[in-house]
Design an enzyme around this catalytic site. Sequence first.
Site, PDB file in Angstrom:
ATOM      1  N   CYS A  45       0.860  -1.190   0.000  1.00  0.00           N
ATOM      2  CA  CYS A  45       0.000   0.000   0.000  1.00  0.00           C
ATOM      3  C   CYS A  45       0.896   1.240   0.000  1.00  0.00           C
ATOM      4  CB  CYS A  45      -0.983  -0.006   1.171  1.00  0.00           C
ATOM      5  SG  CYS A  45      -0.231   0.075   2.803  1.00  0.00           S
ATOM      6  N   CYS A  54      -1.213   1.078   7.491  1.00  0.00           N
ATOM      7  CA  CYS A  54      -2.646   0.805   7.707  1.00  0.00           C
ATOM      8  C   CYS A  54      -3.116  -0.466   6.998  1.00  0.00           C
ATOM      9  CB  CYS A  54      -3.495   1.984   7.239  1.00  0.00           C
ATOM     10  SG  CYS A  54      -3.272   3.462   8.237  1.00  0.00           S
ATOM     11  N   ARG A  55      -3.244  -0.424   5.666  1.00  0.00           N
ATOM     12  CA  ARG A  55      -3.909  -1.526   4.947  1.00  0.00           C
ATOM     13  C   ARG A  55      -3.021  -2.744   4.716  1.00  0.00           C
ATOM     14  NH1 ARG A  55      -5.317   2.009  -0.080  1.00  0.00           N
ATOM     15  NH2 ARG A  55      -3.305   2.826   0.615  1.00  0.00           N
TER      16      ARG A  55
END
Length: 153
Positions: free
Chosen positions: A8, A13-14
Amino acid sequence: MIRVLFVCLGNICRSPMAEAVMRDLVEKNHLRDKIEVDSAATSSWHIGEPPHRGTQDKLREYGISTTGMEGRQLQKTDFESFTYIIGMDESNIHNIRTILSDPHSPKIFHFLDLTQYRKDVPDPYYTDDFQETYDLVQEGCQALLEKIKQEQL
Ligand code: 4NP
């Protein structure tokens, strides 16, 4: 060994969420000796940092550990090292293909193309909705495990 790399923008985060969820799934399916999982960023912004607090908290809620995980940037050498290089959104795919100098390889693909959603994974860095992202990541990881079982195991 089958090697999976989630990518990402920031790797906080992802993609670390997908890495941790996929590793958990691999362990529950007793495939730890066959499938390795990692994640990376297209940017250099968060190298060496642990996952975002929201990602850590969401994973902990589901009993999934993030211990020892830290941000790193995608390297050219990752192209040869990994079986699958998976982008969380369309701009990630574009950046991965640019960094790895490979506009065509089928080993690079969009994560949620594996599911009925076929859309970008919403970035909770901006949406603050870690639950929505977690639910989609779970679904994507289950579809990825099925793809690996069909293609490689
Ligand atoms: P990620 O989210 O790509 O899912 O890790 C982001 C993390 C950091 C930033 C943007 C998106 N940032 O602007 O620092």
